[in-house]
Design a protein around this motif. Structure first.
Motif, PDB file in Angstrom:
ATOM      1  N   VAL A   1      18.173   6.141  55.169  1.00 29.10           N
ATOM      2  CA  VAL A   1      18.742   7.207  56.004  1.00 29.10           C
ATOM      3  C   VAL A   1      20.245   7.019  56.216  1.00 29.10           C
ATOM      4  N   PRO A   2      20.742   5.799  56.501  1.00 29.80           N
ATOM      5  CA  PRO A   2      22.199   5.635  56.643  1.00 29.80           C
ATOM      6  C   PRO A   2      22.971   6.015  55.378  1.00 29.80           C
ATOM      7  N   ALA A   3      22.392   5.781  54.204  1.00 27.50           N
ATOM      8  CA  ALA A   3      23.068   6.161  52.963  1.00 27.50           C
ATOM      9  C   ALA A   3      23.166   7.680  52.854  1.00 27.50           C
ATOM     10  N   ILE A   4      22.100   8.380  53.263  1.00 26.51           N
ATOM     11  CA  ILE A   4      22.091   9.844  53.197  1.00 26.51           C
ATOM     12  C   ILE A   4      23.082  10.430  54.190  1.00 26.51           C
ATOM     13  N   THR A   5      22.992  10.005  55.435  1.00 26.52           N
ATOM     14  CA  THR A   5      23.900  10.546  56.448  1.00 26.52           C
ATOM     15  C   THR A   5      25.335  10.100  56.187  1.00 26.52           C
ATOM     16  N   GLY A   6      25.490   8.936  55.532  1.00 26.89           N
ATOM     17  CA  GLY A   6      26.827   8.434  55.219  1.00 26.89           C
ATOM     18  C   GLY A   6      27.571   9.286  54.218  1.00 26.89           C
ATOM     19  N   VAL A   7      26.847  10.082  53.419  1.00 25.61           N
ATOM     20  CA  VAL A   7      27.509  11.002  52.489  1.00 25.61           C
ATOM     21  C   VAL A   7      27.452  12.436  53.015  1.00 25.61           C
ATOM     22  N   GLY A   8      27.137  12.576  54.313  1.00 27.56           N
ATOM     23  CA  GLY A   8      27.248  13.865  54.975  1.00 27.56           C
ATOM     24  C   GLY A   8      26.102  14.821  54.751  1.00 27.56           C
ATOM     25  N   LEU A   9      24.894  14.291  54.521  1.00 27.08           N
ATOM     26  CA  LEU A   9      23.738  15.158  54.277  1.00 27.08           C
ATOM     27  C   LEU A   9      22.638  14.893  55.314  1.00 27.08           C
ATOM     28  N   PRO A  10      21.850  15.923  55.663  1.00 26.40           N
ATOM     29  CA  PRO A  10      20.762  15.747  56.626  1.00 26.40           C
ATOM     30  C   PRO A  10      19.623  14.930  56.021  1.00 26.40           C
ATOM     31  N   ALA A  11      19.114  13.972  56.788  1.00 27.71           N
ATOM     32  CA  ALA A  11      18.136  13.025  56.248  1.00 27.71           C
ATOM     33  C   ALA A  11      16.761  13.198  56.872  1.00 27.71           C
ATOM     34  N   ILE A  12      15.729  13.013  56.042  1.00 23.55           N
ATOM     35  CA  ILE A  12      14.339  12.996  56.478  1.00 23.55           C
ATOM     36  C   ILE A  12      13.737  11.666  56.050  1.00 23.55           C
ATOM     37  N   SER A  13      13.109  10.947  56.970  1.00 23.81           N
ATOM     38  CA  SER A  13      12.442   9.693  56.641  1.00 23.81           C
ATOM     39  C   SER A  13      10.973   9.960  56.310  1.00 23.81           C
ATOM     40  N   VAL A  14      10.515   9.424  55.178  1.00 21.93           N
ATOM     41  CA  VAL A  14       9.127   9.640  54.777  1.00 21.93           C
ATOM     42  C   VAL A  14       8.256   8.399  54.988  1.00 21.93           C
TER      43      VAL A  14
END
Length: 376
Positions: free
Chosen positions: A40-53
């Motif tokens: 999740v930090p990698a996803i949000t770190g590039v400015g995108l909304p994250a979903i944890s599965v």
């Protein structure tokens, strides 16, 4: 339109799909990106909304089967490829139901997955929506897919499928000269760096008096490598009277700074790469793509069967050299570095690949095609 992007367990798989996901979002669509929780930090770190599965880290899926029993890594190259497919298959199996639950509230019109994000095809088949598969590097999945299909046999049977779903659109970021013979028809797309950024320091974008060599074992160094090996590698390269930059996660870099005395830490590799004369690495797909995008020669030390083949293709084009696992002694590595740094042909050949990449259609063009696919 709602478009779900699915990554597959490591920062590299996030960074590889981030440019297309961002282009789709910039085109006005609603975009979510799914992954295991530690990504999740990698996803949000590039400015995108994250979903944890899933809260489980990738290491769990690599080292354990579905029952939680240990899974030994095979030594045979063919079996190793299927082993890789199986661990990504286990991650896909655990991700499917959480994504189905998400779809009850936020139903995607298109599902996009990276090369080994097998849950993307399963979810798309379950929902009856288009499925887009994007290659994340130059690695072939022909030897990996069978392992995933075997692992996912119960899920495929539930969907009435006899094999992995074929994508409605295959997007390939591989430079044309590196595509393997017999590769399936695909929509080419220019590869663009999508890694996390940081505050830039002048040394990151300027060249010094000496040649610069970047050494990295990727973002999963603590999972896949001994940090001492990375320190020894940096020390071997540093003996060549070059400036050494070690790109590594901060928790690994703390130890490296004490051992090697070189610049070490998380750096925006896409920025630093353009100041380098050579990148020495483990054969990670995104690292290779970053080097090719920047037109920088590579010394590749493949750490697995699936990274050895694309590494060989880069070497065959004269854009670098490879050293096989088990032969990566300090003497062999320093000799290979000397050869690359002293022969300008390596730089010319690397620049030719960079020109190929630059000539391909960008993510915005592919985003428009995905929008049309979802509307159809």
């Amino acid at each position: 339109m709602k478009i779900l992007f699915s990554s597959a367990g490591s920062p590299a798989t996030v960074f590889a799909i981030a440019p297309l996901a961002t282009a789709v979002r910039n085109a006005g669509h609603e975009v979510f990106v799914s992954a295991n929780a530690d990504m999740v930090p990698a996803i949000t770190g590039v400015g995108l909304p994250a979903i944890s599965v899933t809260s489980r880290p990738l290491k769990d899926f690599v080292t354990k089967d579905r029952a939680g029993d240990p899974v030994p890594r095979p030594q045979d190259p063919t079996e190793e490829l299927q082993f890789v497919g199986r661990w990504f298959g286990r991650l896909a199996a655990e991700s499917l139901e959480p994504l189905r639950e998400l779809s009850r509230h936020w139903r995607p019109d298109v599902v996009v997955g990276g090369s080994m994000s097998y849950v993307a095809g399963l979810l798309a088949a379950s929902l009856g929506v288009p499925y887009v598969r994007q290659t994340i590097d130059t690695t072939e999945t022909t030897g990996i897919d069978p392992g995933a299909a075997a692992e996912l046999a119960p899920e495929l049977a539930d969907l009435g499928l006899s094999g992995l779903p074929d994508p409605d659109l295959l997007v390939d970021i591989c430079p044309p000269s590196l595509r393997p013979p017999g590769a399936p028809a695909a929509r080419p797309m220019r590869w663009t760096p999508g890694n996390r950024q940081s505050l830039l320091e002048p040394w990151m974008y300027t060249r010094g008096e000496r040649k610069r060599v970047c050494v990295t074992m990727g973002s999963r160094v603590l999972l896949t490598h001994n940090v001492d090996f990375l320190a020894e590698l940096a020390a071997a390269v540093g003996a060549l009277d070059v400036e050494v930059v070690v790109a590594a996660p901060d928790q690994a870099a703390e130890r490296l700074r004490d051992v090697t005395g070189v610049r070490a830490g998380w750096v925006p590799l896409d920025v630093v790469a353009r100041t380098c004369d050579l990148i020495v690495h483990h054969g990670g797909g995104v690292t290779s793509m970053t080097a090719m995008h920047a037109g920088v020669p590579q010394l590749i030390l493949p750490d697995s069967a699936y990274s050895a083949v694309p590494a060989r293709r880069i070497a065959d084009l004269g854009a670098g050299l490879t050293v096989r696992l088990g032969e990566d002694t300090s003497d062999v590595i320093t000799t290979a570095c000397k050869e690359i740094l002293s022969d300008p042909a390596f730089g010319r050949n690397a620049a030719a690949i960079a020109a190929e990449i630059a000539a391909l259609p960008g993510p915005a063009a592919v985003a428009a095609e995905i929008g049309t696919l979802g509307a159809g």
